[in-house]
Write a protein that holds these residues in place. Structure first.
Motif: not given
Length: 471
Positions: A67-79, A207-211
């Motif tokens: 989703v646009p609200q998180v970065h492409a790496d180092n994210f987590t999801i819980r279902w 994918n670091w974006g601008d960071r």
């Protein structure tokens, strides 16, 4: 009388219909609503960046953010969901990149957080009573490609278990994710000087974006070198790489892609024919300004996913999570050459006279494993070789210097016994390392052991790609 018969007819019809109406059961995900929380951190820490509902867990994000609200790496999801089940034995299966945990009724069933199983279908069978059961799936993406497919099936109805889709393949090419990369991050765009960060990674894709990749690196004007030793079957391989900005790719020292210039996401491709065996890969990248990303893909030109050539003849199957391979069949004096993992299969080439130890060939070393920790097959004619010299790690050409008197241990950890001292100021040849780059395997006075990286100094400008992972 007619009214009485009509009433009985209605009752019979109602009973007949109700006899076939049962509580819906979750033989698969159809009709299930998942409550989903997406976190912009690798730890499932609240608050969630996004909450929503999903009807299936079947996603392939490639190198993009979910989703646009998180970065492409180092994210987590819980279902999480509460699903109705009929009584039976169910097989739960998941295919993910990178890590996943599956919980049923708040009890862990599948867990690859500590031991990643990227690109492998991981399954577990569980008997369930009729009724509602709580299912929870936790997912973590580290770097590179990201996908997860999860489902279950009642084995009485579907004996083969659930059928999972796979991440989209590019034409007739099968993406590979093999080996461990050593990443060296430089606080300049020229790969010069000492790296600011050195660590092990599973892929060059980011994918670091601008960071900045790390807090101690610049947002712009940094560079990275990834090196890895990949064990591949014979075949023709294609490398696709996209980058912003410059990128170079070497295979066995040959420059295959040379696009060392500002760019904004163009795709570059090269093909190379490789024999079966170990091959050195190196990817170099630099970032000038703006967004920063690398999308690296190694693919075998085949319609089927490549698998290691099956081991036939005398073979040993590793039965424990981690098993040491030693240079002699002795738990006290045998030096650890490397470790192997549960489920891996290796050719057996020798044994001790009492068959309590087996000599195996891992492809990079020949060594001994304790017989009680492997399951052997077709070993009736394996010769006794306990007196035969076995393979030793090859010297990398890299040296360390002891900053003080350092214990030399039998393995990469303080839990291993110390059997010698590397005196302060003494040099030793490096023959191996662990994946986290905090222990070095050395040769000193013709003995091989491990020293803690903080107590030694690695020679300046050392090429870490020459040091194999041995523990």
């Amino acid at each position: 009388m007619k009214t009485k018969y009509s009433l009985w007819l209605v009752i019979i019809v109602v009973v007949f219909v109700l006899g076939f109406v049962t509580t819906p059961t979750a033989d698969a995900q159809g009709g299930i609503i998942w409550n989903t929380e997406i976190f912009d951190n690798p730890y499932l820490l609240q608050p969630a960046a996004v909450t929503r509902q999903d009807t299936r867990i079947a996603f392939d994000w490639n190198v993009n953010a979910p989703v646009p609200q998180v970065h492409a790496d180092n994210f987590t999801i819980r279902w999480g969901t509460d699903a109705p089940f009929s009584e039976g034995v169910y097989r739960f299966s998941v295919l993910a990149d990178d890590n996943v945990r599956v919980w049923v009724d708040f009890q862990p069933l599948i867990d690859t957080f500590s031991q990643p199983r990227v690109g492998q279908i991981v399954s577990a069978d569980l008997p369930l009573t009729a009724g509602t059961h709580h299912i929870q799936v936790d997912y973590r993406e580290n770097t590179g490609n990201a996908y997860i497919f999860f489902d279950w099936a009642n084995l009485e109805v579907f004996p083969q278990g659930p059928v999972l889709p796979v991440p989209e393949q590019m034409g007739q090419l099968v993406p590979l994710n093999v080996g461990v990369w050593t990443a060296q991050y430089y606080n300049n765009a020229t790969l010069t000087g000492m790296p600011t960060v050195v660590r092990a990674e599973t892929t060059p894709s980011h994918n670091w974006g601008d960071r900045a990749p790390f807090n101690n690196l610049n947002n712009d004007n940094f560079s990275v070198r990834w090196t890895g030793l990949m064990f591949l079957n014979a075949g023709t391989y294609r490398i696709d790489v996209r980058a912003d900005d410059g990128i170079r790719v070497f295979v066995n020292g040959q420059l295959l892609i040379d696009e060392w210039h500002p760019a904004s996401g163009e795709t570059y491709t090269a093909e190379v024919a490789l024999p079966t065996g170990a091959h050195n890969f190196m990817v170099e990248y630099y970032e000038l300004g703006g967004d920063a990303f690398v999308d690296y893909r190694l693919m075998q030109m085949s319609t089927r996913a490549p698998t290691p050539a099956p081991v036939t003849g005398p073979r040993a199957i590793v039965m424990v999570e981690r098993l040491n391979v030693r240079n002699t069949p002795d738990i006290e004096t045998g030096v650890i050459l490397r470790t192997v993992n549960q489920g891996e299969v290796y050719p057996v080439i020798g044994r001790t006279s009492d068959s309590s130890w087996w000599q195996i060939n891992t492809g990079d070393v020949i060594g001994w494993v304790f017989g009680a920790l492997v399951n052997t097959r077709d070993v009736m004619n394996v010769p006794v070789t306990s007196g035969v010299s076995v393979g030793q790690p090859v010297t990398s050409g890299v040296e360390v210097v002891a900053l003080n008197d350092v214990n030399i241990r039998r393995g990469p950890g303080i839990e291993f016994d110390s059997f010698a001292i590397l005196p302060e100021g003494e040099m030793a040849q490096v023959v191996g390392r662990n994946t986290t780059l905090d222990w070095w395997q050395i040769r000193y006075n013709n003995r091989i052991g491990w020293v803690f990286g903080s107590f030694v100094s690695l020679e300046g400008g050392a090429d870490l790609s020459r040091i194999p992972v041995t523990g």
